[in-house]
Write an enzyme that holds these catalytic residues in place. Sequence first.
Site, mmCIF file in Angstrom:
data_model
loop_
_atom_site.group_PDB
_atom_site.id
_atom_site.type_symbol
_atom_site.label_atom_id
_atom_site.label_comp_id
_atom_site.label_asym_id
_atom_site.label_seq_id
_atom_site.Cartn_x
_atom_site.Cartn_y
_atom_site.Cartn_z
ATOM 1 C CB SER A 128 -128.987 -22.358 -49.050
ATOM 2 O OG SER A 128 -129.180 -21.130 -49.706
ATOM 3 C CG ASN B 218 -128.309 -14.934 -50.719
ATOM 4 O OD1 ASN B 218 -128.764 -14.269 -49.799
ATOM 5 N ND2 ASN B 218 -127.461 -15.928 -50.501
ATOM 6 C CE LYS C 74 -126.696 -14.038 -46.512
ATOM 7 N NZ LYS C 74 -127.791 -14.909 -46.562
ATOM 8 C CB ALA D 193 -126.188 -24.408 -39.817
#
Length: 302
Positions: free
Chosen positions: A255, A189, A185, A123
């Site tokens: 991000s 990252n 995860k 998003a």
Amino acid sequence: MTSHIAIVGDGAIGSLLAAGAQRNQSPYSVLLRRQRPAVTNVVHMDGTSTTLHNREPVALSSRDLLIVPVKYYQLASAIEQWRHLLCPDTPVVLLQNGMGGHEVLTSLLPDNPLYLATTSHGALKVSAQEVKHTGMGETKLGVIAPVHGTSNEQALLNNRVTAQINACLPPVLWQQNIQAALWEKLAINLVINPLTAIDDVTNGALKHPHYQRQIHNICSETAMVMTACGFPTDTQSLVARVRKVIAQTANNYSSMHQDIHHGRQSEIEGISGFLVRQAKKTGIDVPINTGLYQKIRALSLK
Ligand code: KPL
């Protein structure tokens, strides 16, 4: 009685959660740090949009839910600001990139049933008032601090929280071991976020042969630390997972890339910083991850 969902902040993921609640007609409120115009429009992947009708914050009972989708460095102040809304039985879900938030949450809310979640939905906040859903994903959820009751009560609460999150950000995959899912995860990252931010490239650029040795070395250090922390894995499986996500998100900017290039504080402390701290505790040398951690910190200070 319908339960109320309170969402901390109108960041990209917080706004997606709010749009999910709105679409499902679940009562919700978006808790803002200070009075200001909030996100009012969420554009979905099929091009339709949802107008958010935010409500005033309400006191939350044991049937309600607080979702905290904020950055690692905002977590403590967010909990301080909103804990007056909670009763000791209100479940709280922390939805975050990176790790380390769990310790902050358990120290600030020792009595509440606590859950951790991680999502692979993409998003983007395109303006102060609009968020775009940019990539379909899934949400992994699991419990970290159980209720002080019977296992039956815990199972009922787990089902209810799963259904509430599923109404907002589906599909939800329940995890018996959410810490293991978060480490997996994190391993992704640890590679994609610092490399794309330092070199100012999209995730897909990391397919280039030039990056493969570095990716292997980051994963090798991560595998050693994960194994020492009780989450056994090996370099090859981490590299394979990282490559898969690079391919799936090739056109995205990570991000951390977005944070650094918009002059915002990054989540490096919950990503490479977390790994470096765990490595120190377990006596493992992680020079590659330490170098990336220092480079991002230097870029953030510019
Ligand atoms: O989670 C991500 C991020 O950008 O923080 C990845 C998986 C790297 C996708 O961009």
